[in-house]
Design a protein around this motif. Structure first.
Motif, PDB file in Angstrom:
ATOM      1  N   LEU A  76      -4.784  -3.847 -13.444  1.00  0.00           N
ATOM      2  CA  LEU A  76      -4.517  -5.054 -14.236  1.00  0.00           C
ATOM      3  C   LEU A  76      -3.444  -4.823 -15.297  1.00  0.00           C
ATOM      4  N   THR A  77      -3.244  -3.574 -15.707  1.00  0.00           N
ATOM      5  CA  THR A  77      -2.283  -3.308 -16.789  1.00  0.00           C
ATOM      6  C   THR A  77      -0.831  -3.477 -16.346  1.00  0.00           C
ATOM      7  N   ALA A 104      -0.603  -0.775  -7.505  1.00  0.00           N
ATOM      8  CA  ALA A 104      -1.204  -0.051  -8.623  1.00  0.00           C
ATOM      9  C   ALA A 104      -2.668   0.289  -8.347  1.00  0.00           C
ATOM     10  N   LEU A 105      -3.372  -0.618  -7.687  1.00  0.00           N
ATOM     11  CA  LEU A 105      -4.782  -0.397  -7.347  1.00  0.00           C
ATOM     12  C   LEU A 105      -4.933   0.800  -6.408  1.00  0.00           C
ATOM     13  N   VAL A 106      -4.079   0.855  -5.383  1.00  0.00           N
ATOM     14  CA  VAL A 106      -4.117   1.980  -4.444  1.00  0.00           C
ATOM     15  C   VAL A 106      -3.747   3.274  -5.158  1.00  0.00           C
ATOM     16  N   SER A 107      -2.709   3.219  -5.985  1.00  0.00           N
ATOM     17  CA  SER A 107      -2.293   4.412  -6.727  1.00  0.00           C
ATOM     18  C   SER A 107      -3.392   4.906  -7.663  1.00  0.00           C
ATOM     19  N   ALA A 137       4.158   2.841  -8.935  1.00  0.00           N
ATOM     20  CA  ALA A 137       3.844   2.158  -7.684  1.00  0.00           C
ATOM     21  C   ALA A 137       4.148   0.672  -7.791  1.00  0.00           C
ATOM     22  N   ALA A 138       3.776   0.070  -8.916  1.00  0.00           N
ATOM     23  CA  ALA A 138       4.008  -1.361  -9.114  1.00  0.00           C
ATOM     24  C   ALA A 138       5.489  -1.686  -9.165  1.00  0.00           C
ATOM     25  N   SER A 139       6.276  -0.808  -9.775  1.00  0.00           N
ATOM     26  CA  SER A 139       7.721  -1.026  -9.854  1.00  0.00           C
ATOM     27  C   SER A 139       8.354  -1.013  -8.468  1.00  0.00           C
ATOM     28  N   LEU A 140       7.938  -0.072  -7.626  1.00  0.00           N
ATOM     29  CA  LEU A 140       8.448  -0.008  -6.254  1.00  0.00           C
ATOM     30  C   LEU A 140       8.034  -1.251  -5.468  1.00  0.00           C
ATOM     31  N   ASP A 181       0.797  -1.230   0.000  1.00  0.00           N
ATOM     32  CA  ASP A 181       0.000   0.000   0.000  1.00  0.00           C
ATOM     33  C   ASP A 181       0.831   1.283   0.000  1.00  0.00           C
ATOM     34  N   VAL A 182       1.898   1.290   0.764  1.00  0.00           N
ATOM     35  CA  VAL A 182       2.678   2.522   0.893  1.00  0.00           C
ATOM     36  C   VAL A 182       3.237   2.972  -0.454  1.00  0.00           C
ATOM     37  N   HIS A 183       3.498   2.023  -1.336  1.00  0.00           N
ATOM     38  CA  HIS A 183       4.018   2.383  -2.656  1.00  0.00           C
ATOM     39  C   HIS A 183       2.926   3.011  -3.522  1.00  0.00           C
ATOM     40  N   GLY A 184       1.670   2.641  -3.271  1.00  0.00           N
ATOM     41  CA  GLY A 184       0.562   3.316  -3.940  1.00  0.00           C
ATOM     42  C   GLY A 184       0.295   4.684  -3.360  1.00  0.00           C
TER      43      GLY A 184
END
Length: 355
Positions: A219-220, A200-203, A175-178, A162-165
């Motif tokens: 999903l992407t 990614a969802l949170v972001s 966010a997904a990369s982190l 979550d924190v990355h989002g």
């Protein structure tokens, strides 16, 4: 477009409050091999608590009391005074500390170093405990994830995401990369994809117009052919047909049968259903997600985070926020008793530097 100013602060605080409240809601029944959907709803009916609109009620009989997790006394309505300690919140705190300490260019090795420095071994579980043991024995990533670790695709990395989002609002690929860099310390395959998808969802929730749009954006960032992506799309397609929430979960449970109740795949299905059928309403989202069973506190936490970002802290009903008393119990060294509002403020500072 990334939210700015007070809107960003309200959304981030909503994410923290939602994560903690959702975790507390699901904690008493966090035993997916016993607390099935049917048993959870029977519990709620006996306590006259359906529809579920607040923290879980106290158990109505001794049988239920004995089946709950021992922490239930700190998590049921009327007894909540600040959040109880839980790894679903510990990892959000540790992730914040990671970004404050090493910045957005952190390495997977630095994640491991911080675990050894700040996280007690006995407060880790499944894949995280295996990776921690491997770190202590001198192994380096990616071996920390693969050596003697049968939990590589379980939900642990997803709950750390979550924190990355929160710190990459409106930038789901970043966010997904982190989240991936964090996840590969302990997970592989769908375990890593789960973390990327959740971040990614949170972001995406910061800028998406609807829950469905956030789910589609998330999903992407993962392979379309992965089992995780196929499962999320399956839930979304059943929702789109107008199928009832419980029928959707029954259908997908049959299709994911055989996976452990802490595995990423069936839990992602429960989480996706809670988000889509909750349709942006905070209470309905966390209630449906926890009633879905499996890893209830982890799913409730992530659903609460996404819903909290979507609606913002101000729109979360007081019955969820007030009992938390702006206080977090944590096993992360140096953070026990920290204020939720302080964690949110620190997260906003990072989000603004990342824009």
């Amino acid at each position: 477009m990334t939210p700015v100013g007070s809107e960003l602060a309200d959304r981030v605080l909503g994410g923290w409050l939602g994560r903690i409240a959702g975790n507390m809601l699901g904690k008493p029944v966090e035993r997916g091999d016993h607390w099935t959907r049917e048993r959870i709803d029977r519990y709620l009916r006996r306590a006259d608590a359906l529809p579920l609109t607040d923290y879980l009620p106290e158990p109505a009989d001794e049988g239920d009391r004995l089946a709950l997790r021992p922490e239930w006394r700190e998590c049921v309505r009327g007894r909540v005074h600040g959040s109880c300690r839980d790894d679903d919140v510990d990892y959000a705190i540790l992730g914040l500390h990671l970004l404050e300490t090493h910045g957005f260019d952190f390495t997977t090795e630095q994640v491991g170093d911080l675990w050894l420095l700040r996280l007690p071994y006995l407060q880790t579980f499944t894949a995280e405990r295996a990776a921690y043991r491997n770190l202590a024995n001198g192994l380096k990533p990616p071996l920390t994830a693969t050596y003697d670790n049968p939990y590589q695709e379980w939900i642990g990395a997803l709950i750390r995401a979550d924190v990355h989002g929160w710190t990459s609002p409106g930038a789901p690929r970043r966010a997904a990369s982190l989240a991936r860099r964090d996840a590969v310390l302990s997970h592989t395959g769908n375990g890593v994809y789960g973390a990327m998808w959740a971040a990614a969802l949170v972001s995406a929730a910061f800028t998406a117009g609807t829950v469905r749009e956030a789910v589609e954006q998330a999903l992407t960032v993962i392979p379309a052919s992965s089992r995780l992506a196929r499962t999320v799309r399956r839930v979304a397609s059943l929702h789109e047909t107008g199928m009832a929430w419980d029928d959707t979960l029954t259908t997908v449970a049959e299709e994911t049968a055989g996976a452990h109740w802490i595995h990423t795949i069936p839990n992602a299905a429960v989480l996706t259903a809670g988000l889509l059928y909750g349709d942006g309403d905070f209470t309905r989202t966390v209630a449906l997600t926890v009633r879905g069973g499996l890893d209830t506190d982890s799913n409730g936490a992530t659903a609460g985070s996404v819903a909290g970002v979507l609606c913002g802290a101000a729109a979360i009903p007081d019955r969820w926020k007030d009992p938390l008393e702006d206080t977090v119990r944590s096993a992360v060294f140096g953070f026990d008793g920290v204020r939720i509002s302080e964690l949110a403020e620190r997260t906003v500072r990072l989000a603004r530097t990342s824009a």
